[in-house]
Design an enzyme around this catalytic site. Sequence first.
Site, short mmCIF file in Angstrom:
data_model
loop_
_atom_site.label_atom_id
_atom_site.label_comp_id
_atom_site.label_asym_id
_atom_site.label_seq_id
_atom_site.Cartn_x
_atom_site.Cartn_y
_atom_site.Cartn_z
N GLY A 20 -20.83 -35.68 -8.17
CA GLY A 20 -20.53 -37.22 -7.82
C GLY A 20 -19.97 -37.64 -8.92
O GLY A 20 -19.07 -37.26 -9.81
N ARG A 21 -20.09 -39.27 -9.05
CA ARG A 21 -19.30 -39.69 -10.29
C ARG A 21 -19.56 -39.25 -11.52
O ARG A 21 -18.57 -38.99 -12.52
CB ARG A 21 -19.93 -41.42 -10.21
CG ARG A 21 -19.21 -42.14 -8.91
CD ARG A 21 -19.65 -43.70 -9.25
NE ARG A 21 -19.44 -44.20 -8.17
CZ ARG A 21 -20.44 -44.25 -7.34
NH1 ARG A 21 -21.70 -43.60 -7.31
NH2 ARG A 21 -20.48 -44.88 -6.12
N ILE A 22 -21.04 -39.06 -11.94
CA ILE A 22 -21.17 -38.66 -13.25
C ILE A 22 -20.78 -37.25 -13.45
O ILE A 22 -20.33 -36.71 -14.60
CB ILE A 22 -22.78 -38.92 -13.66
CG1 ILE A 22 -23.09 -40.55 -13.29
CG2 ILE A 22 -23.07 -38.60 -15.05
CD1 ILE A 22 -24.64 -40.80 -13.44
N ARG A 53 -23.65 -30.64 -2.42
CA ARG A 53 -23.91 -30.39 -0.78
C ARG A 53 -23.03 -30.86 0.12
O ARG A 53 -22.81 -29.87 1.05
CB ARG A 53 -25.11 -31.34 -0.56
CG ARG A 53 -26.44 -30.79 -1.18
CD ARG A 53 -27.62 -31.07 -0.45
NE ARG A 53 -28.64 -30.55 -1.34
CZ ARG A 53 -29.63 -31.02 -1.80
NH1 ARG A 53 -29.68 -32.23 -1.99
NH2 ARG A 53 -30.55 -30.29 -2.68
N THR A 102 -29.31 -34.64 -17.38
CA THR A 102 -29.45 -36.18 -17.81
C THR A 102 -29.61 -36.85 -16.28
O THR A 102 -29.51 -38.40 -16.11
CB THR A 102 -27.91 -36.82 -18.19
OG1 THR A 102 -26.89 -36.03 -17.25
CG2 THR A 102 -27.64 -36.40 -19.53
N ARG A 130 -32.60 -36.52 -13.38
CA ARG A 130 -33.83 -36.81 -13.21
C ARG A 130 -34.74 -35.76 -13.66
O ARG A 130 -34.59 -34.58 -13.29
CB ARG A 130 -34.35 -37.35 -11.90
CG ARG A 130 -33.76 -38.72 -11.49
CD ARG A 130 -34.49 -39.76 -12.27
NE ARG A 130 -34.17 -41.38 -11.78
CZ ARG A 130 -33.13 -41.95 -12.51
NH1 ARG A 130 -32.66 -41.29 -13.44
NH2 ARG A 130 -32.78 -43.10 -11.93
N GLU A 185 -42.05 -39.03 -17.26
CA GLU A 185 -41.82 -39.65 -18.30
C GLU A 185 -42.76 -41.04 -18.53
O GLU A 185 -43.49 -41.38 -17.53
CB GLU A 185 -40.38 -40.72 -18.11
CG GLU A 185 -39.32 -39.44 -18.05
CD GLU A 185 -37.86 -39.96 -17.94
OE1 GLU A 185 -37.75 -41.23 -18.02
OE2 GLU A 185 -37.02 -39.20 -17.55
N HIS A 205 -34.40 -40.70 -22.41
CA HIS A 205 -33.81 -41.46 -21.26
C HIS A 205 -32.94 -42.13 -21.77
O HIS A 205 -32.66 -43.49 -21.36
CB HIS A 205 -34.70 -42.00 -20.31
CG HIS A 205 -34.33 -42.21 -18.92
ND1 HIS A 205 -35.29 -41.96 -17.76
CD2 HIS A 205 -33.13 -42.46 -18.44
CE1 HIS A 205 -34.40 -42.18 -16.59
NE2 HIS A 205 -33.21 -42.64 -17.05
N GLY A 242 -29.30 -42.36 -21.33
CA GLY A 242 -28.01 -42.08 -20.39
C GLY A 242 -27.19 -43.17 -20.43
O GLY A 242 -26.09 -43.26 -20.65
#
Length: 321
Positions: A158-160, A181, A238, A240, A269, A287, A289
């Site tokens: 995706g974007r990241i 996917r 980065t 989950r 977490e 965390h 990011g």
Amino acid sequence: MTEKPKVVVTRKLPYAVEARLQALFDVKLNHDDRPLSTAELEVAMMGADGLLPTVTDAIDSDLLNVKGRRAGIVANFAVGVNNIDLAAAEAAGVVVTNTPGVLTDATADIALTLMLNVTRATWPAENRLRRGEWTGFAPTAMLGSGLQDKVLGIIGMGRIGQAVAKRCHYGFGMDVIYFNRSPVADPGVPAQAVESIDAVMAEADVISLHLPGGANNDKVISAARIALMKPTAFLVNTARGDVIDEDALVAALQERRIAGAGLDVFYHEPRVPEALRLLDNVSLLPHLGSATLETRTAMGMLAVDNLEAHFAGRPYPARVV
Ligand code: DGY
């Protein structure tokens, strides 16, 4: 004069975001930045028209169906929505929005930070220096491995994922393979799609995870998949914490079956297993990011845009359900 909508914000937000919230809504801010208890969240859902939570707040079915609920929108301060029971929200008729796009670069930068930290073994070296144990330049001491000409494997393009691929391809000359996917029309970088997660795990020198968290991807990076990695390969997460079988990863790192890992997210977490903290072949961040002032401000502004759209009956900038 019509009353302003009531909004409860669960955590302290950047100043500019809180100022805008105060101008637009009858808002309850959280100046202490103390995570709200379940009982406090229930009171918020019953007393406010909208809730602005973040990833540390569990918005579950009980909360969404609390008796006397008034809130019609949960405007999450995050792109990830695994803290929210989306099916329950949809069934209860509660709108859920998120903050996509505005944290792409910051998160990709942290993936690169972890990648460089772990492949160049900066943490144990810096630690040695800080302990006063550095005895000077030595040609064969504290050697890492370079990214140049290595294969980057992205899981979740995706974007990241695409932003990480761009940095690695154009910045370091890495070849990029990826698994997603659904087909990706334009990954934005020369990259080869592979047919499975297993193929990425087996072929890449550095694997970067960009999958959503939640039940569908729970421990998708399983012991069996970690066992497919080359002994020289690194894993960066980065996304989950729950997408990795953390115990299996710790075992692989302890037994040096893989070269290392860079982790910004963890299964439970803020608890980080002691076994992980003791290892020198990992780089660990809390965390971080999206943790720049610019990004956190943009995330807050997008969450406020979503709330404004909701109360004005306009199309949502980023609606999830
Ligand atoms: C997100 O947005 O999902 C991040 O994990 C928190 O910034």
